[in-house]
Each structure stands twice: as structure tokens, then as C-alpha cells.
Write a protein that holds these residues in place. Structure first.
Motif, PDB file in Angstrom:
ATOM      1  N   ASN A   1       0.834  -1.216   0.000  1.00  0.00           N
ATOM      2  CA  ASN A   1       0.000   0.000   0.000  1.00  0.00           C
ATOM      3  C   ASN A   1       0.862   1.257   0.000  1.00  0.00           C
ATOM      4  O   ASN A   1       0.556   2.237  -0.676  1.00  0.00           O
ATOM      5  N   TYR A   2       1.946   1.205   0.777  1.00  0.00           N
ATOM      6  CA  TYR A   2       2.850   2.367   0.846  1.00  0.00           C
ATOM      7  C   TYR A   2       3.481   2.616  -0.536  1.00  0.00           C
ATOM      8  O   TYR A   2       3.503   3.750  -1.021  1.00  0.00           O
ATOM      9  N   ILE A   3       3.956   1.547  -1.171  1.00  0.00           N
ATOM     10  CA  ILE A   3       4.592   1.710  -2.497  1.00  0.00           C
ATOM     11  C   ILE A   3       3.551   2.202  -3.513  1.00  0.00           C
ATOM     12  O   ILE A   3       3.830   3.091  -4.319  1.00  0.00           O
ATOM     13  N   ASN A   4       2.338   1.660  -3.441  1.00  0.00           N
ATOM     14  CA  ASN A   4       1.269   2.178  -4.329  1.00  0.00           C
ATOM     15  C   ASN A   4       1.084   3.681  -4.116  1.00  0.00           C
ATOM     16  O   ASN A   4       0.969   4.445  -5.075  1.00  0.00           O
ATOM     17  N   SER A   5       1.081   4.109  -2.842  1.00  0.00           N
ATOM     18  CA  SER A   5       0.790   5.518  -2.553  1.00  0.00           C
ATOM     19  C   SER A   5       1.894   6.450  -3.042  1.00  0.00           C
ATOM     20  O   SER A   5       1.618   7.564  -3.444  1.00  0.00           O
ATOM     21  N   ILE A   6       3.148   5.993  -3.028  1.00  0.00           N
ATOM     22  CA  ILE A   6       4.221   6.915  -3.449  1.00  0.00           C
ATOM     23  C   ILE A   6       4.577   6.787  -4.929  1.00  0.00           C
ATOM     24  O   ILE A   6       5.282   7.630  -5.458  1.00  0.00           O
ATOM     25  N   THR A   7       4.090   5.726  -5.578  1.00  0.00           N
ATOM     26  CA  THR A   7       4.427   5.570  -7.001  1.00  0.00           C
ATOM     27  C   THR A   7       3.213   5.799  -7.899  1.00  0.00           C
ATOM     28  O   THR A   7       3.358   5.880  -9.115  1.00  0.00           O
ATOM     29  N   GLY A   8       2.026   5.881  -7.294  1.00  0.00           N
ATOM     30  CA  GLY A   8       0.812   6.032  -8.100  1.00  0.00           C
ATOM     31  C   GLY A   8       0.452   4.752  -8.844  1.00  0.00           C
ATOM     32  O   GLY A   8      -0.369   4.775  -9.768  1.00  0.00           O
ATOM     33  N   ARG A   9       1.046   3.638  -8.457  1.00  0.00           N
ATOM     34  CA  ARG A   9       0.704   2.349  -9.096  1.00  0.00           C
ATOM     35  C   ARG A   9      -0.521   1.759  -8.410  1.00  0.00           C
ATOM     36  O   ARG A   9      -0.961   2.233  -7.356  1.00  0.00           O
ATOM     37  N   ASP A  10      -1.010   0.678  -9.015  1.00  0.00           N
ATOM     38  CA  ASP A  10      -2.170   0.013  -8.430  1.00  0.00           C
ATOM     39  C   ASP A  10      -1.862  -1.487  -8.352  1.00  0.00           C
ATOM     40  O   ASP A  10      -2.560  -2.299  -8.959  1.00  0.00           O
TER      41      ASP A  10
END
Ligand code: 13P
Ligand code: SF4
Length: 330
Positions: free
Chosen positions: A171-180
């Protein structure tokens, strides 16, 4: 001769003769056997102090890949020993207590992860290093909390990604990279337990303190952080920052090295929500004791073994991680 009782225990509980200088003996055996002791920051302070090398998961893998020692003693959890064995199949890899597993690695059994991967074809599979060798063997690239962001960003924006097993890191990586990225539903039993309320209360008592958070913590805790990062990144930040007080939301073993590196700064462990304890410990990391380390060097047991076929598949995503990290200067 390895006793049956020890095999059942998963470690050697032989008493050490009275009067033995354990530290001197450990160092002597290392020299005699050309062994290197590597330790993670979450182990007991005395284990960190006797180690030849301490680091976060990425640094430990990088060091193992380059060492010319004949024996690697991995003072950490089992998946770290497995990673070392996969990288160094001809070396003896020891973990002083085979019961030192990891709740995150356990939360992602290879057979269930395989079914998940099969149910979502055309996805690139990114696995956190906190996984068993068998789960890594199902993976395209391994990441640690030091390099997850950069490795995920190295894929084109429209790449479909499965990320496992840590949903909080995902979730953290999604939030900082804009990935899903599609996330596996796993978590670390230590990092999940930090209490946002208690951290905010500590912040009120120490208004100038910086909040350091490992990305395995829940999103609400990550949100209040001044710095989010791997153990090594949090340590580096605490050294370079001018602040003199830090609230530390990761396993409390890291405070040993922080306090050693910055004797004049104050490090306050963040407490877990469901206990009166002031700090939060990984019971698996704390299984590694000086006595077990002494005995495992003496008997060269317990050794970590990885099935050849599994190792031949798991080495690919591990090497990919090391290659990308080196190219990025991590
Ligand atoms: P690091 O890679 O940050 O050292 O984390 C390892 C780990 O097990 C965190 O719980
Ligand atoms: Fe595994 Fe959590 Fe322990 Fe790290 S702190 S080794 S993720 S159980």
C-alpha cells in the motif's frame, strides 16, 4: 555428531563449560574456520556487537553475494539464511536457531501464492525478500524495503504487478508511485501492532522528536512519519538529522545501533497497542542468543539447505534485485 534431541529442537542447547570466554571463543572459531558472522539490526545488542557485519536485508544479501568466507553464520531469521544459501550454494550457511522464522514469510505459503499468481495472468510478480525460497521461486523480481520503490518504478507505468506478501509495504509503495499493484494479504505481526494513539501521545510529550517508521507499519502510522524507510535508512536518517530526539516505530533492536552511533541523541521506542510494554520486539529475531551462536559455530549446525530446483528458480529474481540495485547505486 548432531544429537537427535537437537534436530528436534532446531538448535543446540549444550551447556557451555563454566569459565569459557564465549566472545573470545566465537572469534577464535571464526578465524579458524574462515567464518563470517552477519547480523540483522533486530537481533540482541550483544549479537550485533560480535558480528563482522550488520545491515538491513538488502545489505546482508549484497554482503553474502561477495564474501569469500567458507561459512556464513546468519544471525537473523530463516529466510535471510535461505537467501544467503541461494546466493552461495557452495558455502555452509548456518542460522543458530531454525525456529527463527518470520510471520510475513509464513503468511505467504508457496502453494497458495502460486494459485494467486495463476489466477492473475499477465502480471509481473514482485516479492518482498521476507518470503520463503519456494515463494521467491514463483517471483519475477525480489525487493527489500530499501529498493522496492525504485524497482517498482523501473517497470513501465502500465505494467500489471502482483506484490506480496506485505500489504502494508505494498500500500505504501502504491501511494508513493501512483501504481495500483495487486496485493497479497500478509503482514508482520510486530509492525502491525504499533499504536498510532501511543505514538501521537509520545509526540505530544516530545514535540521536537522526529517520527521514524518502517514501511511494514499500517498506513495510519506511516502517515505521521517524518521518515519512512528500511532499518538502514532509518539509522542513516537518525545520524544525519540535526534533531536530538526520535520516536522509533520499528523493531526495537535497531535502537542499539542508533544509540551507539549517536550517544548524545534520545531514541524512544514506539509501543505496541495491546500491551503495557514500552517497546515492540520480534520474538523470532530474539531467538538468536550467544550460546546458540557459540554452539552452531562449534558444530557447524544447524545448516540452511534449499532444494536445488527451488534454488535454481529463486536465484533469478534475487540476482535481478541485486543487479537493479547496483545499477541504481543502492
Ligand atoms: P529491513 O530490510 O528494513 O532490515 O527489514 C527487515 C525486516 O524483517 C523488517 O521487519
Ligand atoms: Fe519477519 Fe516481522 Fe520479524 Fe521482520 S520483524 S523478521 S517481518 S516477523
Amino acid at each position: 555428531m548432531i544429537e537427535k534431541k537437537w534436530k528436534e529442537l532446531g538448535y543446540i542447547d549444550e551447556p557451555i563449560p563454566e569459565g569459557t570466554d564465549i566472545k573470545a571463543e566465537i572469534r577464535r572459531m571464526c578465524k579458524e574456520k574462515n567464518a563470517i558472522i552477519m547480523a540483522h539490526y533486530y537481533t540482541e545488542g550483544e549479537i550485533q556487537d560480535i558480528a563482522d557485519y550488520i545491515g538491513d536485508s538488502l545489505a546482508l544479501a549484497q554482503k553474502a553475494a561477495k564474501t569469500d568466507a567458507d561459512i556464513i553464520v546468519m544471525c537473523g531469521v530463516h529466510f535471510m539464511g535461505e537467501t544467503n544459501k541461494i546466493l552461495c550454494p557452495d558455502k555452509v550457511v548456518l542460522v543458530p536457531d531454525l525456529n527463527a522464522t518470520c510471520s510475513l514469510a509464513e503468511s505467504c505459503p508457496a502453494n497458495e501464492f502460486e494459485a494467486f499468481v495463476k489466477a492473475h495472468p499477465n502480471h509481473t510478480v514482485v516479492s518482498y525478500v521476507n518470503t520463503t525460497a519456494a515463494t521467491k521461486a514463483l517471483t519475477d523480481v525480489v525487493v527489500t524495503s530499501s529498493n522496492a520503490r525504485q524497482i517498482v518504478e523501473s517497470f513501465p507505468k502500465d505494467t500489471k504487478i502482483i506484490f506480496g506478501p506485505d500489504k502494508n509495504l505494498g500500500n505504501y509503495i502504491n501511494s508513493i508511485t501512483g501504481r495500483d499493484m495487486l496485493l497479497w494479504n500478509g503482514a508482520c505481526h510486530v509492525h502491525e501492532k504499533f499504536s498510532l494513539e501511543k505514538i501521537l501521545q509520545l509526540k505530544e510529550e516530545h514535540p521536537k522528536a522526529k517520527i521514524l517508521v518502517h514501511p511494514e507499519c499500517k498506513g495510519a502510522v506511516v502517515k505521521v512519519a517524518d521518515k519512512v524507510g528500511s532499518t538502514a535508512a532509518l539509522l542513516k536518517y537518525s545520524i544525519s538529522e540535526e534533531a536530538t530526539e526520535f520516536i522509533v516505530a520499528t523493531e526495537s533492536g535497531i535502537l542499539h545501533e542508533m544509540q551507539k552511533a549517536c550517544p548524545n541523541k534520545k531514541f524512544i521506542p514506539a509501543p505496541p497497542e495491546d500491551s503495557t510494554c514500552a517497546c515492540n520486539e520480534c520474538n523470532f529475531m530474539k531467538l538468536i542468543t550467544m550460546n546458540k551462536l557459540y554452539n552452531c559455530l562449534k558444530y557447524e549446525w544447524p545448516q540452511v539447505e534449499v532444494d536445488r530446483d527451488v534454488a535454481s528458480r529463486a536465484i533469478i529474481p534475487i540476482n535481478k534485485m541485486l543487479e537493479i540495485s547496483e545499477n541504481l547505486g543502492l
